[in-house]
Design an enzyme around this catalytic site. Structure first.
Site, PDB file in Angstrom:
ATOM      1  N   GLY A 180      -2.674   4.858   7.599  1.00 36.00           N
ATOM      2  CA  GLY A 180      -3.059   5.643   8.438  1.00 36.00           C
ATOM      3  C   GLY A 180      -3.706   5.509   9.702  1.00 36.00           C
ATOM      4  O   GLY A 180      -3.392   5.785  10.993  1.00 36.00           O
ATOM      5  N   GLU A 204       2.185   1.514   2.793  1.00 42.10           N
ATOM      6  CA  GLU A 204       2.129   2.926   1.816  1.00 42.10           C
ATOM      7  C   GLU A 204       3.460   2.599   0.881  1.00 42.10           C
ATOM      8  O   GLU A 204       3.097   2.938  -0.942  1.00 42.10           O
ATOM      9  CB  GLU A 204       2.226   3.846   2.117  1.00 42.10           C
TER      10      GLU A 204
END
Ligand code: COA
Length: 261
Positions: free
Chosen positions: A112, A135
């Site tokens: 993020g 991720e």
């Protein structure tokens, strides 16, 4: 902008410096940080004194080390969509912000954090910066626009390599692939970032806003439609005091004083 726990805003004349400060977790984005980002950008949008935003992370180690994995670990399918949509919405608001937003990346910009930097209009890194989308190593994918924006910025091949391997790259490699425009010493990161931002804020604010609108609009539409939109904005600018001031200043050999209208 009251009651902020994880974000500080400092001022340097026309620049608002927005600092994400959750250093014990490498500035990871929990739900509160995301909500505060939204709150801060809402407030700055309506503030005419602000002509540019410098977004950075507190401390030496991280810009933002990603979404908060402790929170993500608890999600189910429905809340997962909600988390992704929520982050996407705030990052889209940053990308479509009507004033220039620069990410000053010192340390880790992962997951993020990398996606947040991608949503900004300009990016500068210090030598200790590390970028990555880890991720897939957690069994998820980037959910705050990373699978969409990275390829647009650095090309499909490079974006896929970063997204599929989940590996980090250093600041110099990030510069080589166009992920950041410059790499500077850590101690100079904020000043050099302000220097770049001021190259934008010295220009006509309405023109800067419309340049951003036209460029981002073009990414989402056909070329003929994008050309129409550009012409409409070009024509609209001819009605502004800023255009008159910019051109008069040039002809009178002086610096312009833009009023943003
Ligand atoms: N979410 C939640 N907590 C995080 C975090 C994240 N994304 N990134 C770091 N932290 C926390 C750590 O859990 C640790 O907390 P603790 O002291 O309570 O245990 C603290 O921040 C410091 O991190 P630590 O891992 O000890 O620092 P490090 O210098 O050894 O490693 C990183 C730094 C960035 C390489 C490592 O923290 C990391 O891999 N973070 C996750 C990155 C990631 O996968 N991001 C994408 C999430 S979708």
């Amino acid at each position: 902008m009251s009651d902020l726990r994880f974000i500080r805003v400092e001022w340097d004349s026309e620049i608002a410096v927005v600092i994400i400060d959750r250093q014990d977790k490498h500035n990871a984005l929990n739900a509160d940080v995301i909500a505060e980002l939204d709150q801060v950008f809402t407030a700055l949008q309506g503030d005419d004194k602000v002509r540019g935003i410098l977004l950075t992370g507190a401390g030496e180690k991280a810009f933002v080390a990603g979404a908060d994995i402790g929170e993500l670990a608890k999600m189910d399918s429905l809340s997962g969509v909600r988390v992704s949509r929520g982050g996407q919405g705030v990052f889209l608001r940053i990308e479509r912000f009507p004033k220039p937003v620069l990410a000053a990346v010192g340390g880790y910009a992962l997951g993020g954090g990398c996606e947040l930097a991608l949503a900004c209009h300009l990016r500068i890194a210090s030598g200790n910066a590390r970028f990555g989308l880890p991720e897939v190593g957690l069994g998820i994918i980037p959910g705050y626009g990373g699978t969409v924006r990275l390829a647009r910025l650095v090309g499909l091949g490079r974006a896929l390599e970063l997204t599929l391997t989940g590996e980090m790259i250093d600041a110099e490699r990030a510069r080589e692939i166009g992920l950041v425009s410059a790499v500077v010493p850590r101690a100079e990161l904020l000043e050099r970032s302000k220097e770049l931002l001021r190259k934008v804020t010295k220009n006509g604010p309405v023109a800067v806003r419309m340049a951003l609108e036209s460029v981002y609009h073009a990414l989402d539409t056909s070329m003929p439609e994008a050309m129409d939109f550009e012409s409409a904005l070009f024509g609209l600018l001819a009605s502004t005091g800023d255009m008159k001031e910019g051109m008069s200043a040039f002809l009178e050999k002086r610096q312009p004083e833009f009023r943003g209208r």
